[in-house]
Motif scaffolding. Structure first.
Motif, mmCIF file in Angstrom:
data_model
loop_
_atom_site.group_PDB
_atom_site.id
_atom_site.type_symbol
_atom_site.label_atom_id
_atom_site.label_comp_id
_atom_site.label_asym_id
_atom_site.label_seq_id
_atom_site.Cartn_x
_atom_site.Cartn_y
_atom_site.Cartn_z
ATOM 1 N N VAL A 138 137.136 -17.348 26.301
ATOM 2 C CA VAL A 138 137.918 -18.286 27.101
ATOM 3 C C VAL A 138 139.225 -17.584 27.428
ATOM 4 O O VAL A 138 139.859 -16.993 26.543
ATOM 5 N N GLU A 164 136.174 -20.103 31.304
ATOM 6 C CA GLU A 164 135.200 -19.686 30.293
ATOM 7 C C GLU A 164 134.170 -18.784 30.938
ATOM 8 O O GLU A 164 133.536 -19.151 31.938
ATOM 9 N N ASN A 188 130.794 -16.556 29.783
ATOM 10 C CA ASN A 188 129.865 -16.424 28.661
ATOM 11 C C ASN A 188 129.094 -15.110 28.670
ATOM 12 O O ASN A 188 128.863 -14.508 29.722
ATOM 13 N N THR A 218 140.728 -15.341 35.398
ATOM 14 C CA THR A 218 141.694 -16.381 35.030
ATOM 15 C C THR A 218 142.916 -16.325 35.941
ATOM 16 O O THR A 218 143.422 -17.361 36.385
ATOM 17 N N ARG A 267 131.203 -19.857 33.646
ATOM 18 C CA ARG A 267 130.720 -21.208 33.383
ATOM 19 C C ARG A 267 131.605 -22.313 33.950
ATOM 20 O O ARG A 267 131.121 -23.256 34.574
ATOM 21 N N LYS A 319 138.380 -17.831 21.583
ATOM 22 C CA LYS A 319 137.229 -18.742 21.553
ATOM 23 C C LYS A 319 137.606 -20.187 21.852
ATOM 24 O O LYS A 319 136.752 -20.979 22.247
ATOM 25 N N PHE A 372 139.150 -25.804 26.238
ATOM 26 C CA PHE A 372 137.872 -25.128 26.411
ATOM 27 C C PHE A 372 137.498 -24.463 25.090
ATOM 28 O O PHE A 372 138.264 -23.637 24.580
ATOM 29 N N GLN A 373 136.356 -24.833 24.562
ATOM 30 C CA GLN A 373 135.831 -24.160 23.372
ATOM 31 C C GLN A 373 134.588 -23.397 23.783
ATOM 32 O O GLN A 373 133.677 -23.948 24.402
ATOM 33 N N LEU A 374 134.563 -22.141 23.429
ATOM 34 C CA LEU A 374 133.479 -21.253 23.834
ATOM 35 C C LEU A 374 132.109 -21.796 23.450
ATOM 36 O O LEU A 374 131.880 -22.170 22.303
#
Length: 309
Positions: free
Chosen positions: A62, A75, A77, A97, A139, A165, A284-286
């Motif tokens: 993230v 995010e 992935n 970003t 994502r 993360k 945002f959590q991975l």
């Protein structure tokens, strides 16, 4: 020279997994011949993404970035945590970003935006899949902005500056200076990372989530055997408790476990002698919500060898 149609480019892209511009170039270089274009992409290493595109990407990074009154979180992935340590991958997340910070958080628009290299985000991602050797995906993204004040970033267990993360942004609208807003924003951001609120306030909670909680509470209350009017009150009480516990402003801040976040903001505003409004946040959590595939390595080896159980 054969005309390169959009349909041909689309077909080649679907077959190869390569970027749109790479597919167009491959067809142009090979007179529109689909198979020759496919071979051309393979020799350039650009078709390598095809086989990897079906593999679950739930690791990665993230990224968060801020510039005064705006901030963005993205995010990206990958299949394994190892890729998150890759300099090429980290640079990609950082660049995307920064683009989201300026261009907004629509994923389709982001994919067509130009990277520092001149290639699009989507083309660069396809190339990364080919060169790094793992499936990767852009994502989600979210941008916050306030008319005055600041957007404060926080990364939990950072892998590199602005990358980790769990990424959090806190948007504070106020005339207060950064000497007031930054420590307040960081305190709230750390709380958000730990407490995982579902919405800014109770009115913002997903109605489907509340209805599911209502159904669970109704089933539990029905087992008590109490009169219907009592059960109704029990259900409403349970739903209100859930809403209070999952809305950021009403959650007790983790630093002391008792003061609601709204009161923390109000005290900071009183001390600063001006209004401070917690306008919005992003957490945002991975890999959040991605269903990871569980593989049986022994079974895969047996299948490859043609061994039946």
């Amino acid at each position: 020279m054969a005309e390169i149609t959009a349909a041909a480019v689309k077909e080649l892209r679907e077959r190869s997994g390569a970027g749109m511009m790479d597919c167009k170039k491959a067809l142009t270089e090979n007179g529109g011949d689909m198979e020759a274009a496919m071979d051309w992409l393979r020799t350039k290493g650009l078709a390598a993404a095809q086989k990897k595109s079906s593999r679950t990407a739930a690791e990665g990074l993230v990224g968060v970035a801020v510039a005064g009154t705006k901030g963005a979180a993205v995010e990206v992935n990958s299949e394994t945590d190892f890729v998150a340590k890759n300099d090429q991958f980290q640079a990609f997340v950082r660049d995307v970003t920064a683009i989201a910070l300026e261009s907004g958080d629509d994923i389709d628009t982001l994919k067509t935006a130009a990277m520092p290299s001149g290639k699009s985000v989507d083309e660069t991602l396809t190339n990364n899949i080919a060169t790094i050797g793992e499936n990767q995906s852009l994502r989600r993204a979210k941008r916050l902005a306030v008319t005055k004040g600041a957007v404060i970033p926080y990364v939990h267990n950072a892998a590199a500056p602005g990358l980790g993360k769990i990424g959090v942004l806190v948007a504070l609208e106020s005339d207060a200076g950064v000497d007031v807003l930054e420590p307040l924003g960081k305190q709230i951001a750390m709380h958000i990372a730990a407490a995982f609120p579902l919405a800014l306030d109770e009115s913002g909670l997903d109605q489907d989530v509340l209805e599911r909680e209502r159904q669970i509470a109704t089933e539990k209350a029905a087992e008590s055997g109490k009169p219907a009017d009592i059960i109704a009150k029990m259900v409403e009480g349970s739903v209100k408790k859930f809403a209070k516990e999952n809305a950021l402003l009403s959650q007790p801040i983790v630093m002391d476990g008792k003061t609601p976040v709204a009161d923390v903001v109000a005290k900071a505003a009183k001390d600063a002698g001006t209004t401070i409004v917690l306008k919005d946040y992003v957490r945002f959590q991975l890999g959040e919500g991605i269903e990871k595939e569980e593989s049986d390595f022994a079974a895969e080896v047996a299948a490859t060898a043609g061994i039946k159980n």
